[in-house]
Design an enzyme around this catalytic site. Structure first.
Site, PDB file in Angstrom:
ATOM      1  N   PHE A   1      -9.962  15.762  62.291  1.00 29.76           N
ATOM      2  CA  PHE A   1      -8.950  15.063  61.475  1.00 29.76           C
ATOM      3  C   PHE A   1      -9.119  15.395  59.991  1.00 29.76           C
ATOM      4  O   PHE A   1      -8.240  16.012  59.374  1.00 29.76           O
ATOM      5  CB  PHE A   1      -9.064  13.552  61.742  1.00 29.76           C
ATOM      6  CG  PHE A   1      -8.407  12.670  60.729  1.00 29.76           C
ATOM      7  CD1 PHE A   1      -7.117  12.937  60.272  1.00 29.76           C
ATOM      8  CD2 PHE A   1      -9.068  11.554  60.226  1.00 29.76           C
ATOM      9  CE1 PHE A   1      -6.498  12.110  59.334  1.00 29.76           C
ATOM     10  CE2 PHE A   1      -8.462  10.725  59.300  1.00 29.76           C
ATOM     11  CZ  PHE A   1      -7.183  11.005  58.845  1.00 29.76           C
TER      12      PHE A   1
ATOM     13  N   VAL B   1     -22.965  22.411  65.821  1.00 33.14           N
ATOM     14  CA  VAL B   1     -23.771  22.579  64.613  1.00 33.14           C
ATOM     15  C   VAL B   1     -25.276  22.476  64.936  1.00 33.14           C
ATOM     16  O   VAL B   1     -26.117  22.896  64.144  1.00 33.14           O
ATOM     17  CB  VAL B   1     -23.281  21.560  63.550  1.00 33.14           C
ATOM     18  CG1 VAL B   1     -23.812  20.173  63.797  1.00 33.14           C
ATOM     19  CG2 VAL B   1     -23.534  22.035  62.143  1.00 33.14           C
TER      20      VAL B   1
ATOM     21  N   SER C   1     -20.211   8.579  53.782  1.00 35.43           N
ATOM     22  CA  SER C   1     -19.291   7.458  54.039  1.00 35.43           C
ATOM     23  C   SER C   1     -19.732   6.238  53.255  1.00 35.43           C
ATOM     24  O   SER C   1     -20.923   6.045  52.987  1.00 35.43           O
ATOM     25  CB  SER C   1     -19.305   7.134  55.522  1.00 35.43           C
ATOM     26  OG  SER C   1     -18.683   5.885  55.769  1.00 35.43           O
TER      27      SER C   1
ATOM     28  N   TYR D   1     -24.172   4.394  63.344  1.00 38.23           N
ATOM     29  CA  TYR D   1     -23.437   5.434  62.617  1.00 38.23           C
ATOM     30  C   TYR D   1     -23.814   5.438  61.134  1.00 38.23           C
ATOM     31  O   TYR D   1     -24.092   6.493  60.544  1.00 38.23           O
ATOM     32  CB  TYR D   1     -21.933   5.198  62.798  1.00 38.23           C
ATOM     33  CG  TYR D   1     -21.079   5.991  61.852  1.00 38.23           C
ATOM     34  CD1 TYR D   1     -21.109   7.388  61.862  1.00 38.23           C
ATOM     35  CD2 TYR D   1     -20.243   5.357  60.928  1.00 38.23           C
ATOM     36  CE1 TYR D   1     -20.329   8.115  60.981  1.00 38.23           C
ATOM     37  CE2 TYR D   1     -19.469   6.079  60.057  1.00 38.23           C
ATOM     38  CZ  TYR D   1     -19.516   7.460  60.083  1.00 38.23           C
ATOM     39  OH  TYR D   1     -18.749   8.167  59.206  1.00 38.23           O
TER      40      TYR D   1
HETATM   41  C1  UD1 Z   1     -14.785   2.601  58.663  1.00 40.88           C
HETATM   42  C2  UD1 Z   1     -15.236   3.342  59.918  1.00 40.88           C
HETATM   43  C3  UD1 Z   1     -16.174   4.410  59.608  1.00 40.88           C
HETATM   44  C4  UD1 Z   1     -15.783   5.218  58.414  1.00 40.88           C
HETATM   45  C5  UD1 Z   1     -15.534   4.341  57.234  1.00 40.88           C
HETATM   46  C6  UD1 Z   1     -15.137   5.115  56.001  1.00 40.88           C
HETATM   47  C7  UD1 Z   1     -16.930   1.963  61.272  1.00 40.88           C
HETATM   48  C8  UD1 Z   1     -17.034   0.826  62.213  1.00 40.88           C
HETATM   49  N1  UD1 Z   1     -15.686   2.442  61.015  1.00 40.88           N
HETATM   50  O1  UD1 Z   1     -15.651   1.591  58.389  1.00 40.88           O
HETATM   51  O2  UD1 Z   1     -16.267   5.234  60.745  1.00 40.88           O
HETATM   52  O3  UD1 Z   1     -16.754   6.140  58.054  1.00 40.88           O
HETATM   53  O4  UD1 Z   1     -14.555   3.411  57.560  1.00 40.88           O
HETATM   54  O5  UD1 Z   1     -13.978   5.845  56.229  1.00 40.88           O
HETATM   55  O6  UD1 Z   1     -17.933   2.418  60.799  1.00 40.88           O
HETATM   56  N2  UD1 Z   1     -10.442  -4.254  62.596  1.00 40.88           N
HETATM   57  C9  UD1 Z   1      -9.376  -5.036  63.045  1.00 40.88           C
HETATM   58  N3  UD1 Z   1      -8.794  -4.732  64.245  1.00 40.88           N
HETATM   59  C10 UD1 Z   1      -9.197  -3.658  65.005  1.00 40.88           C
HETATM   60  C11 UD1 Z   1     -10.284  -2.860  64.535  1.00 40.88           C
HETATM   61  C12 UD1 Z   1     -10.872  -3.182  63.328  1.00 40.88           C
HETATM   62  O7  UD1 Z   1      -8.981  -6.002  62.389  1.00 40.88           O
HETATM   63  O8  UD1 Z   1      -8.617  -3.419  66.065  1.00 40.88           O
HETATM   64  C13 UD1 Z   1     -11.081  -4.608  61.310  1.00 40.88           C
HETATM   65  C14 UD1 Z   1     -12.601  -4.658  61.388  1.00 40.88           C
HETATM   66  O9  UD1 Z   1     -13.028  -5.887  61.847  1.00 40.88           O
HETATM   67  C15 UD1 Z   1     -12.965  -4.401  59.927  1.00 40.88           C
HETATM   68  C16 UD1 Z   1     -11.823  -3.512  59.406  1.00 40.88           C
HETATM   69  O10 UD1 Z   1     -10.779  -3.621  60.347  1.00 40.88           O
HETATM   70  O11 UD1 Z   1     -12.959  -5.594  59.213  1.00 40.88           O
HETATM   71  C17 UD1 Z   1     -12.207  -2.057  59.249  1.00 40.88           C
HETATM   72  O12 UD1 Z   1     -12.649  -1.561  60.487  1.00 40.88           O
HETATM   73  P1  UD1 Z   1     -13.100  -0.034  60.707  1.00 40.88           P
HETATM   74  O13 UD1 Z   1     -12.029   0.866  60.228  1.00 40.88           O
HETATM   75  O14 UD1 Z   1     -13.542   0.158  62.097  1.00 40.88           O
HETATM   76  O15 UD1 Z   1     -14.483  -0.019  59.927  1.00 40.88           O
HETATM   77  P2  UD1 Z   1     -15.111   0.088  58.470  1.00 40.88           P
HETATM   78  O16 UD1 Z   1     -16.306  -0.771  58.518  1.00 40.88           O
HETATM   79  O17 UD1 Z   1     -14.132  -0.204  57.394  1.00 40.88           O
END
Ligand code: UD1
Length: 348
Positions: A11, A56, A119, A179
């Site tokens: 992506f 890798v 990240s 992760y």
């Molecule tokens: C994310 C990614 C990570 C990435 C980073 C930076 C995780 C878990 N995810 O972190 O891979 O490197 O951004 O780009 O590491 N949520 C909902 N509904 C859903 C899924 C999630 O409300 O169906 C909420 C979660 O509870 C959270 C928010 O959305 O509060 C963001 O979730 P997510 O995108 O998974 O994780 P990040 O911790 O922001």
């Protein structure tokens, strides 16, 4: 310049490859076609640049791919929350063993410039201040609090409500997931490599990336892809907690532009330097869901009160260092970016 882009068919990596080629670089893409990111066979080229199918972790293949290369942009990684702890060996294998193999091969090949896809997960929670105690680092939220709907972390000293602020690159690292731990390890490994080789590393701490070509809903997807997939299927996005958790959603073309700028910066100075790659705009997850639902003319989001262990409440970035030192400033606004994302194709 001849640049090796690992994960260059994925992506973010494919957008990085497009941007590097547009900037006049010659690119070789190295991509394993990992099933967590690819459900279709790899293309033969990305943006007209050749794709070498290799992992890798394969030292011989990486060594061959590095022939004649001036710099590496290392995007290959397993991302996201994953399924369970059985995923841990694969996260460590892809992300940390993979980085170690790459760094050793770069040292042997005399390649001294590296851009690393890191990240914001390295920070854990973002920056917070207590009215009485000033800047504080909240601990992981207790399960009992989350279950009772108390989602805001409290001051570790007095429990008072905290004001979220902007996290800078000097913040303490506090990984909260497997992760995240692998991303911290990548940062440390590349710092060791830079010291030992005299090389140069720009570590880009991506905030929440979204945009065309994002994978569909998988255990490895970010929330924007999950909401987009739900809306495409005609179902409402399910917003966890109370929807008030804040993130910085940054468009994938901006992330690609940051990589091009970071690559240029590695020619200017040796050593290791981290940069937030963010839009600088705070958005709640509930607000993002609503904006996407509107743009797709879909059902309104449902706020479920569910929670995931390991999730942090707010992570908002200061984009100041990337702007001052890389000349990078995000150009895609949330409304325009989400309107495009609503119509854009996702990865199969
Ligand atoms: C994310 C990614 C990570 C990435 C980073 C930076 C995780 C878990 N995810 O972190 O891979 O490197 O951004 O780009 O590491 N949520 C909902 N509904 C859903 C899924 C999630 O409300 O169906 C909420 C979660 O509870 C959270 C928010 O959305 O509060 C963001 O979730 P997510 O995108 O998974 O994780 P990040 O911790 O922001």
């Amino acid at each position: 310049m001849h640049v090796l882009v690992t994960g260059g068919a994925g992506f973010i990596g494919s957008h990085v490859t497009v941007a590097l080629a547009a900037a006049g670089h010659r690119v070789t893409v190295l991509d394993a076609g990992h099933p967590a990111a690819h459900r279709r066979p790899l293309p033969g080229t990305v943006a007209g640049q050749p794709v070498v199918r290799a992992d890798v972790r394969d030292a011989a293949a990486v060594g061959r791919a590095l022939a004649g290369v001036d710099a590496v942009v290392h995007q290959a990684a397993l991302v996201g929350p994953g399924v369970d702890l059985d995923d841990l060996p694969e996260y460590v294998g892809c992300n940390d063993l993979g980085t170690a193999v790459l760094l050793a091969a770069m040292a042997r090949a005399g390649v001294h410039r590296l851009v690393l896809a890191s990240s914001m997960v390295v920070y854990g929670e973002g920056a917070y201040a207590c009215p009485a105690h000033g800047p504080v680092a909240p601990a992981p939220r207790p399960v009992a609090d989350l279950a009772a709907g108390r989602f805001e972390p409290g001051c570790p000293a007095c429990g008072a409500p905290l004001a979220p602020g902007l996290v800078t690159e000097d913040a303490r690292l506090d990984p909260r997931s497997g992760y995240a731990a692998t991303k911290v390890a990548q940062e440390h490994l590349t710092a060791v490599w830079a010291r030992r080789t005299g090389g140069s590393v720009a570590a880009l701490r991506y905030h929440n990336v979204y945009g065309p070509g994002m994978p569909r809903d998988t255990p490895y997807s970010g929330v924007a892809a999950i909401f987009r997939s739900a809306l495409e299927a005609g179902t409402a996005p399910r917003v966890f907690e109370d929807g008030g958790q804040r993130r910085d959603f940054v468009h994938v073309r901006d992330v690609a532009a940051a990589n091009v700028a970071a690559l240029a910066s590695t020619a200017r100075s040796a050593g290791w330097r981290a940069y937030n790659v963010a839009s600088g705009v705070a958005t709640t997850v509930g607000g993002m869901a609503a904006a996407l639902a509107r743009a797709m003319d879909g059902p309104e989001p449902v706020v479920t009160g569910e929670f995931r262990l390991g999730d942090v409440r707010h992570v908002l970035a200061s984009p100041a260092r990337a702007e001052a030192e890389l000349g990078f400033r995000a150009a895609v606004g949330l409304d325009g970016g989400m309107a495009e994302f609503a119509r854009a194709a996702l990865r199969a």
